[in-house]
Design a protein around this motif. Structure first.
Motif, PDB file in Angstrom:
ATOM      1  N   TRP A  95     -49.085 132.532 -14.217  1.00 24.32           N
ATOM      2  CA  TRP A  95     -48.804 133.982 -13.573  1.00 24.32           C
ATOM      3  C   TRP A  95     -49.628 134.137 -12.178  1.00 24.32           C
ATOM      4  O   TRP A  95     -48.962 135.062 -11.235  1.00 24.32           O
ATOM      5  N   ASN A  96     -50.676 133.640 -12.108  1.00 27.16           N
ATOM      6  CA  ASN A  96     -51.272 133.892 -10.841  1.00 27.16           C
ATOM      7  C   ASN A  96     -50.919 132.862  -9.743  1.00 27.16           C
ATOM      8  O   ASN A  96     -51.523 132.603  -8.603  1.00 27.16           O
ATOM      9  N   THR A  97     -49.902 131.864 -10.073  1.00 28.37           N
ATOM     10  CA  THR A  97     -49.563 130.939  -8.885  1.00 28.37           C
ATOM     11  C   THR A  97     -48.595 131.881  -7.880  1.00 28.37           C
ATOM     12  O   THR A  97     -47.328 131.819  -8.087  1.00 28.37           O
ATOM     13  N   THR A  98     -49.083 132.358  -7.035  1.00 28.97           N
ATOM     14  CA  THR A  98     -48.396 133.175  -6.021  1.00 28.97           C
ATOM     15  C   THR A  98     -48.266 132.581  -4.804  1.00 28.97           C
ATOM     16  O   THR A  98     -48.968 131.597  -4.341  1.00 28.97           O
ATOM     17  N   GLN A  99     -47.035 132.618  -3.904  1.00 27.27           N
ATOM     18  CA  GLN A  99     -46.663 132.147  -2.882  1.00 27.27           C
ATOM     19  C   GLN A  99     -47.569 132.912  -1.663  1.00 27.27           C
ATOM     20  O   GLN A  99     -47.470 134.062  -1.940  1.00 27.27           O
ATOM     21  N   THR A 100     -47.784 132.126  -0.658  1.00 26.61           N
ATOM     22  CA  THR A 100     -48.105 133.034   0.476  1.00 26.61           C
ATOM     23  C   THR A 100     -47.077 133.527   1.130  1.00 26.61           C
ATOM     24  O   THR A 100     -45.887 132.611   1.413  1.00 26.61           O
ATOM     25  N   LEU A 101     -46.864 134.735   1.694  1.00 24.93           N
ATOM     26  CA  LEU A 101     -45.752 135.478   2.290  1.00 24.93           C
ATOM     27  C   LEU A 101     -46.180 135.159   3.810  1.00 24.93           C
ATOM     28  O   LEU A 101     -47.099 135.282   4.104  1.00 24.93           O
ATOM     29  N   ASN A 102     -44.829 134.961   4.514  1.00 20.49           N
ATOM     30  CA  ASN A 102     -44.789 134.771   6.058  1.00 20.49           C
ATOM     31  C   ASN A 102     -43.964 135.808   6.708  1.00 20.49           C
ATOM     32  O   ASN A 102     -43.499 136.617   5.934  1.00 20.49           O
ATOM     33  N   PHE A 103     -44.276 136.116   7.700  1.00 19.45           N
ATOM     34  CA  PHE A 103     -43.446 136.985   8.481  1.00 19.45           C
ATOM     35  C   PHE A 103     -41.921 136.864   8.195  1.00 19.45           C
ATOM     36  O   PHE A 103     -41.237 137.829   8.184  1.00 19.45           O
ATOM     37  N   ASP A 104     -41.439 135.694   8.116  1.00 22.44           N
ATOM     38  CA  ASP A 104     -40.118 135.294   7.922  1.00 22.44           C
ATOM     39  C   ASP A 104     -39.587 135.766   6.681  1.00 22.44           C
ATOM     40  O   ASP A 104     -38.632 135.666   6.611  1.00 22.44           O
ATOM     41  N   ASP A 105     -40.437 135.829   5.712  1.00 22.20           N
ATOM     42  CA  ASP A 105     -39.942 136.213   4.421  1.00 22.20           C
ATOM     43  C   ASP A 105     -39.594 137.986   4.179  1.00 22.20           C
ATOM     44  O   ASP A 105     -39.106 138.264   3.209  1.00 22.20           O
ATOM     45  N   LEU A 106     -40.099 138.542   5.241  1.00 19.37           N
ATOM     46  CA  LEU A 106     -39.907 139.893   5.146  1.00 19.37           C
ATOM     47  C   LEU A 106     -38.483 140.298   5.674  1.00 19.37           C
ATOM     48  O   LEU A 106     -38.074 139.487   6.603  1.00 19.37           O
ATOM     49  N   ALA A 107     -37.908 141.223   5.094  1.00 20.60           N
ATOM     50  CA  ALA A 107     -36.309 141.425   5.201  1.00 20.60           C
ATOM     51  C   ALA A 107     -36.429 142.516   6.300  1.00 20.60           C
ATOM     52  O   ALA A 107     -37.457 143.250   6.555  1.00 20.60           O
ATOM     53  N   GLU A 108     -35.701 142.774   6.965  1.00 26.22           N
ATOM     54  CA  GLU A 108     -35.413 143.772   8.078  1.00 26.22           C
ATOM     55  C   GLU A 108     -35.520 145.408   7.478  1.00 26.22           C
ATOM     56  O   GLU A 108     -36.031 146.054   8.070  1.00 26.22           O
ATOM     57  N   ALA A 109     -34.869 145.374   6.315  1.00 31.88           N
ATOM     58  CA  ALA A 109     -35.046 146.760   5.761  1.00 31.88           C
ATOM     59  C   ALA A 109     -36.456 147.095   5.425  1.00 31.88           C
ATOM     60  O   ALA A 109     -36.660 148.049   5.732  1.00 31.88           O
ATOM     61  N   ASP A 110     -37.238 145.941   4.853  1.00 36.41           N
ATOM     62  CA  ASP A 110     -38.784 146.170   4.609  1.00 36.41           C
ATOM     63  C   ASP A 110     -39.336 146.710   6.219  1.00 36.41           C
ATOM     64  O   ASP A 110     -40.251 147.589   5.947  1.00 36.41           O
ATOM     65  N   ILE A 111     -39.259 146.184   6.929  1.00 35.05           N
ATOM     66  CA  ILE A 111     -39.877 146.203   8.203  1.00 35.05           C
ATOM     67  C   ILE A 111     -39.395 147.837   8.583  1.00 35.05           C
ATOM     68  O   ILE A 111     -40.177 148.453   9.161  1.00 35.05           O
TER      69      ILE A 111
END
Length: 174
Positions: A95-111
């Protein structure tokens, strides 16, 4: 206190204890013998004391009982605890294997929701300074494209004097 003598004031007459038991027995015989029972009050069955020792020994001698050993459950408990610890460790690592998030991973709706939920206190002019206007078109801001005829119809219905807008109607339709 000085008047009290230090000598023992309790004295017995000479020869008092000599023959005391004889005197007591004599006095008992002289008194009414009807009060004392003729027979003893307690009776013992015949040959009671002959068998008493054997009875006591048979009741007190302990018989050897077989020893039943209980199973050793400690080893089972240790094994179960070790298996549970390994299981929890493996699941925790998966469960602790998390991926690093980039700015490209964010959706426009989230921003958009982030900007709307935060009170950034930016004025329109400050926002306009940040956004480059050279590459923007009207369709970038609108979900559906609007025809120029629809815009003109809207302006005719909502504004009383079209001359105030300084729009040449003939140029626009051509």
């Amino acid at each position: 206190m000085k008047d009290i003598s230090k000598e023992n004031s309790f004295k017995t007459p000479p020869g008092y204890f000599e023959g005391l038991s004889d005197q007591i027995l004599k006095k008992i015989q002289e008194e009414d013998t009807g009060k004392l029972p003729k027979k003893e009050g307690f009776g013992v069955p015949e040959n009671y004391f002959d068998q008493l020792e054997k009875d006591i020994l048979t009741k007190t001698v302990q018989k050897e009982t077989p020893v039943i050993k209980l199973k050793q459950y400690k080893s089972y408990f240790y094994a179960a605890a070790a298996i549970a610890a390994i299981f929890i460790l493996v699941i925790g690592l998966e469960w602790n294997t998390t991926q690093t998030l980039n700015f490209d991973d964010l959706a426009e709706a989230d921003i958009t929701s982030y900007i709307e939920s935060r009170d950034l206190e930016l004025s329109n002019s400050e926002i306009a300074e940040v956004i480059p206007l050279a590459n923007l078109e009207m369709d970038d801001f609108m979900e559906s494209s609007v025809d120029s005829e629809q815009i003109m119809d809207y302006l005719e219905d909502s504004i009383n004097d079209l001359d105030e807008l300084n729009i040449d109607l003939n140029e626009e339709y051509q």
